[in-house]
Design an enzyme around this catalytic site. Structure first.
Site, PDB file in Angstrom:
ATOM      1  N   TYR A 147       1.320  -0.694   0.006  1.00 36.21           N
ATOM      2  CA  TYR A 147       0.520   0.254   0.314  1.00 36.21           C
ATOM      3  C   TYR A 147       0.801   1.306  -0.090  1.00 36.21           C
ATOM      4  CZ  TYR A 147      -4.336  -2.257   0.604  1.00 36.21           C
ATOM      5  OH  TYR A 147      -5.749  -3.415  -0.172  1.00 36.21           O
TER       6      TYR A 147
ATOM      7  N   TYR B 294     -14.027  -4.715   4.175  1.00 37.60           N
ATOM      8  CA  TYR B 294     -12.515  -5.812   3.220  1.00 37.60           C
ATOM      9  C   TYR B 294     -12.290  -6.581   3.769  1.00 37.60           C
ATOM     10  CZ  TYR B 294      -8.130  -5.398   3.298  1.00 37.60           C
ATOM     11  OH  TYR B 294      -6.784  -6.009   2.824  1.00 37.60           O
TER      12      TYR B 294
ATOM     13  N   ASP C  87     -16.565 -12.769   9.594  1.00 35.13           N
ATOM     14  CA  ASP C  87     -15.426 -11.530   9.435  1.00 35.13           C
ATOM     15  C   ASP C  87     -14.625 -10.782  10.550  1.00 35.13           C
ATOM     16  OD1 ASP C  87     -12.609 -11.457   9.489  1.00 35.13           O
ATOM     17  OD2 ASP C  87     -12.947  -9.275   6.994  1.00 35.13           O
TER      18      ASP C  87
END
Ligand code: PMP
Length: 650
Positions: free
Chosen positions: A233, A364, A452
């Site tokens: 990133y 995400y 998640d």
């Protein structure tokens, strides 16, 4: 080198003799912070004259310019005992490190001489010189006798330094030379520089000067980083120089420039228990010596079995009595495994048309293809959109979500959600009622609920798993980041017994045909077991709820005056949008946001931002005082940036 710690393999091996010789050879100043065994009445000339400091001054003259000890005790004993006998406060690592920092600003370079060997206790809390070295990161010079007994004592001392991660300048054998012992030490300690010192001060000084210094190393590896490393990133064309981190202890990161920055991003959200915990170091070392790694198909080991049992217990009702743990290495792979389990389960039950996953806007789930496909994040993964398999994205609205499920009835493989807190999408929080609604609507339609918990699991939001705070029962749960407390990569996908049962049969192809080389790495599992001990002993989930209350007080006190938009807190996470921006307009204040980490660094914080979102999330083991200080620094950072923008205006 700015400073060097002089330690010995025991008492009377010649530490002060060598230190005096180095000081006399020139270039070093001398400080012995703790002196025991001084004679005469406190404060008298006798008293001071009997100290090692006086001896060094006598030998080396003014050039050593010694600094007087911080602690002087009459009894010739370990500092804890000598302090107790004198009825005086014992030295602490914190106080010694603070004195050293003050002295270090005042000339140098310094030779800092310990009292006795590395494991000598300084106080009743059993802090030792090793703790002092960990705190100050001084390199160490080991002084040993050349004679009988040196092989064992020197080896033990050097290993203790190496195990503690302390830079070793070398070993000096002080006294008449002993060729056989020198040869043995070379064999016992390969790579360690050993110098025999009888009386050649210049050679001794040259030996010390030739040690690779930590500062030199930082320059060397930073240059390599610039030319050889591709960071995640990171736009390498425009990115500022990365922070050079040389150490971490507790809630703080230490930079090559000597700053101590509160790790307000918990090292990409993984650190919960604080950095550098000795319990984890011991567990890792023990496990590595016993069994480092073995493949996990057709073989198994104790750390994985015990860890699976503990995780299922922590996960509670939905997984008790037959639930299973599938190991992998990181959050993204834990998600891939969950998606495969869900799809294959339907296929093996005769419903291969159930292949659509539903996720929520702003979610995400990781950077691998399956994880990207289900999250459908334009900000993160827009480039790869043409390569991703079909998936459905629901707004964070129960009605719209229910409509979506109904519109694709019979074709949905699973619902994937980050429970209570969407992390990378901007620290967006939703209510337990919303999560309960998501779970109920899926349950009514017999659709597996995949949670998640890569970010939220293991205490971060104030419970072992976020679903426990909402009273929801998932089918599959992914966990990763906090699993080893922030030490080693490890991930798990927990499956209910019904899911596991769908993979049983005579046909090998019906097995879950997925596995990574490092599946259930025993060292990582041992680290996770040690981290779970810390979670339980220190009630880190409870700490997260304490953080949450502290954050709410900070929000009430600070947010209105600072103009923070949508300030919010859940467990160990505080977040808000930069003044003037709104939720969802990710890059609204892009130019300003670049200033935030720089301003934070000046205030002692290592802070990262997500678009316009600022979040503050130190390890859960951060103390109350550190948390309060960190929040004050956060407020100051925001004011600094807002004020600097005001000054910039014409
Ligand atoms: N899911 C969530 C909720 C996450 O926050 C992350 C990481 N930020 C991932 C999955 C991916 O985990 P990893 O980076 O370990 O692959």
């Amino acid at each position: 080198m700015k400073a060097l710690f002089v330690t010995g393999t025991g008492t009377d091996v010649g530490k002060t003799h060598v230190a005096a010789a180095l000081a006399q050879a020139g270039g070093w100043r001398y400080w012995k912070p703790v002196q025991t065994g001084v004679s005469g009445a406190a404060g008298t000339a006798d008293f001071l004259a009997s100290s090692d400091t006086a001896r060094v001054r006598a030998v080396a003259g003014a050039s050593a310019a010694p600094h007087e000890p911080a602690y002087l005790f009459p009894l010739a004993a370990a500092p804890d005992q000598a302090a107790a006998a004198a009825g005086l406060p014992a030295p602490t690592v914190h106080a010694l490190a603070a004195s050293f920092a003050a002295i270090g600003r005042n000339g140098g370079p310094w030779l800092v001489e310990g009292a006795g060997g590395l494991h000598v206790p300084l106080n009743e809390a059993a802090e030792t010189w090793l703790d002092f070295l960990r705190a100050t990161r001084l390199p160490a010079l080991v002084i040993a006798s050349p004679a009988l007994g040196t092989l064992n004592h020197t080896t033990l001392t050097v290993r203790a330094l190496q195990d503690a991660g302390i830079e070793l300048c070398g070993v000096v054998l002080s006294g008449p030379r002993h060729a056989a012992n020198e040869a043995s030490l070379a064999r016992l300690l390969p790579g360690v520089r050993v110098h025999a010192f009888e009386d050649d001060r210049a050679a001794l000084a040259a030996f010390v000067a030739a040690a690779p210094t930590p500062e030199d190393e930082v320059e060397t590896w930073l240059a390599l980083d610039r030319t050889a490393v591709w960071h995640p990133y990171t736009q390498h064309h425009t990115a500022p120089e990365p922070l050079a981190i040389v150490g971490a202890r507790g809630a703080f990161l230490e930079t090559a420039q000597g700053e101590h920055l509160l790790d307000a991003a918990s090292s990409w959200w993984v650190n919960t228990i604080g950095h550098g915990r000795p319990e984890i170091a011991a567990a890792i070392a023990r496990q590595q010596r016993r069994l480092d790694h073995v493949l996990f198909a057709g073989a198994t080991h104790a750390p994985a079995a015990y860890l699976a049992q503990r995780l299922l217990r922590l996960a509670g009702a939905p997984f008790e009595g037959g639930g299973r743990v599938f190991f992998s290495d990181n959050g993204s792979t834990a998600i891939e495994v969950a998606l495969k389990i869900a799809y294959q389960m339907h296929a093996q039950r005769g419903a291969p048309e159930r292949r659509l996953f539903v996720s929520f806007e702003g979610s995400y789930h990781g950077d691998t293809f399956g994880a990207m496909a289900v999250a459908r994040s334009k900000d993160f993964h827009g480039t790869f959109a043409p390569l991703l398999f079909d998936a459905l994205s629901a707004p964070l609205s129960l009605a719209a979500y229910a409509d979506l499920l109904d519109a694709h009835a019979g074709r949905v493989a699973g619902v994937v959600i980050e429970p209570l807190l969407q992390g990378a999408g901007g620290m967006r929080m939703h209510s337990p009622e919303f999560l309960r609604g998501v779970a109920a609507l899926a349950r009514e339609r017999d659709i597996p609920l995949i949670l998640d918990e890569v970010f939220t699991g293991l205490g971060r939001v104030g419970a072992a798993f976020a679903y426990q705070r909402a009273g929801v029962e998932p089918d599959l749960v992914c966990a990763a980041k906090g699993l080893t407390g922030g030490n080693l990569p490890l991930a798990v996908t927990l499956a209910r017994s019904e899911a596991f049962a769908a993979f049983l049969g005579e046909d090998k192809a019906k097995a879950l045909l997925h596995g990574h080389s490092y599946t259930a790495n025993p060292i990582a599992c041992a680290a996770a077991l040690a981290a779970l001990d810390i979670y339980e002993r220190e009630d880190l989930a409870g700490r997260a709820r304490t953080f949450e209350a502290t954050y709410h007080r900070w929000i009430a006190a600070e947010a209105p005056a600072l103009g923070l938009f949508a300030p919010r807190a859940l467990g160990g996470v505080l977040a808000f949008e930069w003044p003037g921006s709104g939720v969802g307009d990710y890059f609204h204040a892009a130019g300003t946001m670049e200033q935030v980490p720089r301003a934070a660094r000046r205030r002692g914080l290592f802070l990262r931002t997500l678009g316009n979102t600022v979040y503050f999330m130190p390890p859960l083991a951060t103390s109350d005082a550190e948390l309060t200080e960190g929040l004050a620094a956060l407020g100051a950072t925001i004011r600094d940036v807002l004020n600097s923008r005001a000054e910039d205006r014409p």
